[in-house]
Design a protein around this motif. Structure first.
Motif, PDB file in Angstrom:
ATOM      1  N   ARG A 205       0.842  -1.191   0.000  1.00 19.75           N
ATOM      2  CA  ARG A 205       0.000   0.000   0.000  1.00 19.75           C
ATOM      3  C   ARG A 205       0.878   1.243   0.000  1.00 19.75           C
ATOM      4  O   ARG A 205       1.913   1.284   0.669  1.00 19.75           O
ATOM      5  CB  ARG A 205      -0.904   0.022   1.246  1.00 19.75           C
ATOM      6  N   PRO A 206       0.454   2.251  -0.716  1.00 14.03           N
ATOM      7  CA  PRO A 206       1.279   3.470  -0.787  1.00 14.03           C
ATOM      8  C   PRO A 206       1.296   4.257   0.513  1.00 14.03           C
ATOM      9  O   PRO A 206       2.164   5.078   0.733  1.00 14.03           O
ATOM     10  CB  PRO A 206       0.603   4.267  -1.908  1.00 14.03           C
ATOM     11  N   THR A 207       0.325   3.991   1.396  1.00 11.68           N
ATOM     12  CA  THR A 207       0.259   4.745   2.651  1.00 11.68           C
ATOM     13  C   THR A 207       0.645   3.851   3.825  1.00 11.68           C
ATOM     14  O   THR A 207       0.471   2.628   3.782  1.00 11.68           O
ATOM     15  CB  THR A 207      -1.169   5.275   2.898  1.00 11.68           C
ATOM     16  N   TRP A 208       1.168   4.441   4.868  1.00  6.73           N
ATOM     17  CA  TRP A 208       1.550   3.722   6.071  1.00  6.73           C
ATOM     18  C   TRP A 208       0.316   3.075   6.699  1.00  6.73           C
ATOM     19  O   TRP A 208      -0.704   3.719   6.890  1.00  6.73           O
ATOM     20  CB  TRP A 208       2.221   4.672   7.063  1.00  6.73           C
ATOM     21  N   THR A 209       0.424   1.796   7.024  1.00  8.23           N
ATOM     22  CA  THR A 209      -0.680   1.072   7.639  1.00  8.23           C
ATOM     23  C   THR A 209      -0.184   0.412   8.913  1.00  8.23           C
ATOM     24  O   THR A 209       0.717  -0.415   8.864  1.00  8.23           O
ATOM     25  CB  THR A 209      -1.196  -0.033   6.686  1.00  8.23           C
ATOM     26  N   PRO A 210      -0.737   0.753  10.066  1.00 10.02           N
ATOM     27  CA  PRO A 210      -0.369   0.033  11.292  1.00 10.02           C
ATOM     28  C   PRO A 210      -0.689  -1.448  11.149  1.00 10.02           C
ATOM     29  O   PRO A 210      -1.756  -1.802  10.645  1.00 10.02           O
ATOM     30  CB  PRO A 210      -1.249   0.690  12.360  1.00 10.02           C
ATOM     31  N   ALA A 211       0.259  -2.302  11.553  1.00  7.65           N
ATOM     32  CA  ALA A 211       0.095  -3.742  11.378  1.00  7.65           C
ATOM     33  C   ALA A 211       0.899  -4.456  12.439  1.00  7.65           C
ATOM     34  O   ALA A 211       1.927  -3.957  12.889  1.00  7.65           O
ATOM     35  CB  ALA A 211       0.563  -4.174   9.982  1.00  7.65           C
ATOM     36  N   GLY A 212       0.438  -5.623  12.853  1.00  2.00           N
ATOM     37  CA  GLY A 212       1.172  -6.395  13.851  1.00  2.00           C
ATOM     38  C   GLY A 212       0.854  -7.878  13.739  1.00  2.00           C
ATOM     39  O   GLY A 212      -0.292  -8.253  13.475  1.00  2.00           O
ATOM     40  N   THR A 213       1.876  -8.704  13.950  1.00  2.00           N
ATOM     41  CA  THR A 213       1.707 -10.143  13.855  1.00  2.00           C
ATOM     42  C   THR A 213       0.770 -10.651  14.939  1.00  2.00           C
ATOM     43  O   THR A 213       0.900 -10.294  16.104  1.00  2.00           O
ATOM     44  CB  THR A 213       3.067 -10.850  14.001  1.00  2.00           C
ATOM     45  N   VAL A 214      -0.163 -11.500  14.551  1.00  2.00           N
ATOM     46  CA  VAL A 214      -1.094 -12.110  15.492  1.00  2.00           C
ATOM     47  C   VAL A 214      -0.632 -13.534  15.838  1.00  2.00           C
ATOM     48  O   VAL A 214      -0.728 -13.961  16.987  1.00  2.00           O
ATOM     49  CB  VAL A 214      -2.521 -12.116  14.910  1.00  2.00           C
ATOM     50  N   ALA A 215      -0.168 -14.261  14.849  1.00  2.64           N
ATOM     51  CA  ALA A 215       0.345 -15.615  15.092  1.00  2.64           C
ATOM     52  C   ALA A 215       1.370 -15.960  14.026  1.00  2.64           C
ATOM     53  O   ALA A 215       1.262 -15.521  12.880  1.00  2.64           O
ATOM     54  CB  ALA A 215      -0.792 -16.635  15.074  1.00  2.64           C
ATOM     55  N   LEU A 216       2.344 -16.747  14.428  1.00  2.00           N
ATOM     56  CA  LEU A 216       3.500 -17.064  13.571  1.00  2.00           C
ATOM     57  C   LEU A 216       3.828 -18.535  13.721  1.00  2.00           C
ATOM     58  O   LEU A 216       3.953 -19.033  14.842  1.00  2.00           O
ATOM     59  CB  LEU A 216       4.697 -16.226  14.024  1.00  2.00           C
ATOM     60  N   THR A 217       3.948 -19.240  12.619  1.00  2.00           N
ATOM     61  CA  THR A 217       4.360 -20.649  12.648  1.00  2.00           C
ATOM     62  C   THR A 217       5.635 -20.828  11.841  1.00  2.00           C
ATOM     63  O   THR A 217       5.706 -20.380  10.691  1.00  2.00           O
ATOM     64  CB  THR A 217       3.250 -21.550  12.079  1.00  2.00           C
ATOM     65  N   THR A 218       6.628 -21.451  12.436  1.00  2.00           N
ATOM     66  CA  THR A 218       7.902 -21.695  11.765  1.00  2.00           C
ATOM     67  C   THR A 218       8.197 -23.185  11.739  1.00  2.00           C
ATOM     68  O   THR A 218       7.992 -23.880  12.732  1.00  2.00           O
ATOM     69  CB  THR A 218       9.040 -20.943  12.483  1.00  2.00           C
ATOM     70  N   TYR A 219       8.657 -23.662  10.588  1.00  2.00           N
ATOM     71  CA  TYR A 219       9.118 -25.048  10.445  1.00  2.00           C
ATOM     72  C   TYR A 219      10.632 -25.036  10.233  1.00  2.00           C
ATOM     73  O   TYR A 219      11.133 -24.328   9.359  1.00  2.00           O
ATOM     74  CB  TYR A 219       8.437 -25.718   9.241  1.00  2.00           C
ATOM     75  N   PHE A 220      11.318 -25.829  11.026  1.00  2.00           N
ATOM     76  CA  PHE A 220      12.776 -25.910  10.928  1.00  2.00           C
ATOM     77  C   PHE A 220      13.159 -27.131  10.094  1.00  2.00           C
ATOM     78  O   PHE A 220      12.698 -28.248  10.362  1.00  2.00           O
ATOM     79  CB  PHE A 220      13.396 -26.006  12.322  1.00  2.00           C
ATOM     80  N   HIS A 221      14.023 -26.912   9.111  1.00  2.00           N
ATOM     81  CA  HIS A 221      14.395 -27.990   8.190  1.00  2.00           C
ATOM     82  C   HIS A 221      15.834 -28.456   8.391  1.00  2.00           C
ATOM     83  O   HIS A 221      16.394 -29.094   7.496  1.00  2.00           O
ATOM     84  CB  HIS A 221      14.196 -27.520   6.742  1.00  2.00           C
ATOM     85  N   ALA A 222      16.429 -28.120   9.510  1.00  2.39           N
ATOM     86  CA  ALA A 222      17.820 -28.482   9.774  1.00  2.39           C
ATOM     87  C   ALA A 222      17.939 -28.952  11.212  1.00  2.39           C
ATOM     88  O   ALA A 222      17.072 -28.646  12.047  1.00  2.39           O
ATOM     89  CB  ALA A 222      18.733 -27.285   9.534  1.00  2.39           C
ATOM     90  N   ASP A 223      18.982 -29.671  11.500  1.00  2.00           N
ATOM     91  CA  ASP A 223      19.243 -30.031  12.897  1.00  2.00           C
ATOM     92  C   ASP A 223      20.343 -29.123  13.459  1.00  2.00           C
ATOM     93  O   ASP A 223      20.884 -28.257  12.759  1.00  2.00           O
ATOM     94  CB  ASP A 223      19.561 -31.520  13.037  1.00  2.00           C
ATOM     95  N   ALA A 224      20.632 -29.310  14.734  1.00  2.00           N
ATOM     96  CA  ALA A 224      21.573 -28.405  15.402  1.00  2.00           C
ATOM     97  C   ALA A 224      22.938 -28.406  14.729  1.00  2.00           C
ATOM     98  O   ALA A 224      23.586 -27.359  14.585  1.00  2.00           O
ATOM     99  CB  ALA A 224      21.702 -28.794  16.882  1.00  2.00           C
TER     100      ALA A 224
END
Lengths: 274, 274
Positions: A205-224
């Protein structure tokens, strides 16, 4: 630059937890990882994952992390509880809650797993990108302290640039990213980096829009061991939105090593204010 | 065809819960939605979401659903508890647990939200597809009863076909899908359809590989009125994998109306046995 000689890296200080016995830990928000309002969500998610990493009953490496940002987190101390929901032979399910003033403004579910060598393949396309040294480093955002904790080199899709509607995916960002100062990659820093992609609506969007993450899911594809082998080199990140509708949108991100190994994929839903 | 005249649609019977007072509900697995081992995960996820839908304190429509499949679910009765973790002005966070024999083999987090009209846009590409009537219906899988509960018309990427390495995305499926017999779309059926995409590894490897979903996250991009307006027409689904590594892979799916509205996106991590 932060002092990393005496007290460790600034990221380690931000996600540090002090065991309180049983499933309980004590933590504190970090001024270095402050966002415009409250703490940077990536640091909070990494802190919740740290409660799992520190837990004596943990089995294996992180496989998934889903963080719910339920309410504003105040600057200051908080407690974290990490509870094993189920332990199988090679996987383990976790529930993690952050508590502050008798409320739970953030909580997470996570899965850890004993990884083993199997057939492997990558179906996602490694994004085209010039090497990091050929891409200018972006200055930190003056109103978001946490951005100074990352070396970000935008290849395309930096918020504030001309939107890329002319070609390619309209909300895609590609960037090289790593901790600043550099820090060896582990699950905690990778989890935080997965939340370091700006809300796509700022590109769209060309104008500033307040936004914030509500939920986040991450999948890890590597080991330590694979993360350790990466060291502190930059990672190639790519993020794009899918749909914006009725006050929310989702965006997906991929995080690659320079050698073309996809180490994490991440998806989030973001609130936005018209 | 199932009898829908007396006791309602077979799907409604599968996800039915009987309120037990407070946050508690009683349910039962469905033989119609049986999988090779235990119940079809999509029906379980929809059942957990149903506990939220039935809860008198619910605020708004489902926005996210993350289901953890922690252990095998036995055929038979189970209980479900749905707990409000946080209620804000327009969003609400939920924790839902399925219990069976004193264990919790599946649990979920969910967010509901009051949706409102805002600027909207779609960045994902509407998949090219011939109309449903031009695509042959696939027979049900003889060893997975639940597949008979869906009308599936594979445009490309049906497991067992020649892998599509020659062109396009190597693990992509495009199909028209709806309940069988047809049933008006709602959040519960949409949640289940988001888990109806076969594990991508079945397309990717020439040999049969045992595989099962470990965790699934779905984002809903429509409100109840939009789903109701869709009726019982087929939905266009597209799914693809990102990376297979060390015993697990992830896949992402999009679910579209024939008119090009992206109503849900979904991501899951899947265990596979070498």
């Amino acid at each position: 630059m932060q002092d990393i000689s005496s007290s460790g890296h600034v990221f380690d200080a931000a996600v540090a937890l002090t065991p309180q016995g049983g499933n309980a830990y004590a933590g504190h928000t970090s001024t270095a990882y402050a966002n415009m309002v409250g703490p940077f969500g990536g640091a909070i998610g990494a802190t919740l994952l740290n409660a799992v990493m520190l837990h004596p009953e943990r089995l294996g490496d992180p496989l998934t992390l889903t963080v719910n940002f339920a309410a504003p987190i105040a600057d200051g101390p908080f407690s974290v509880t990490a509870r094993v929901m189920r332990t199988n032979r090679s996987t383990q399910h976790w529930m993690v809650e952050l508590q502050q003033d008798g409320q739970s403004p953030a909580f997470a579910t996570a899965i850890t797993a004993v990884r083993r060598d199997t057939w492997n393949e990558t179906d996602a396309d490694f994004p085209l990108a010039p090497p990091p040294a050929q891409v200018a480093q972006s200055p930190a955002h003056p109103r978001a302290a946490w951005t100074a904790c990352y070396e970000m080199r935008f290849i395309s899709g930096m918020p504030g640039e001309t939107p890329q509607d002319a070609g390619g995916h309209p909300s895609e960002t590609r960037l090289w990213i790593r901790d600043q100062p550099p820090r060896p990659l582990d699950f905690l820093s990778l989890a935080a980096i997965c939340d370091a992609f700006y809300p796509r609506i700022l590109l769209r969007r060309p104008t500033w829009t307040p936004a914030g993450t509500v939920a986040l899911t991450t999948y890890f594809h590597a080991d330590a061991a694979q993360l350790q082998a990466h060291g502190d080199a930059p990672l190639l990140g790519a993020a794009r939105a899918l749909r914006y509708s009725k006050g929310f949108f989702d965006q997906s991100a991929e995080v690659w090593t320079p050698g073309g190994v996809l180490v994490a994929t991440s998806h989030q839903v973001v609130y936005f204010k018209e």
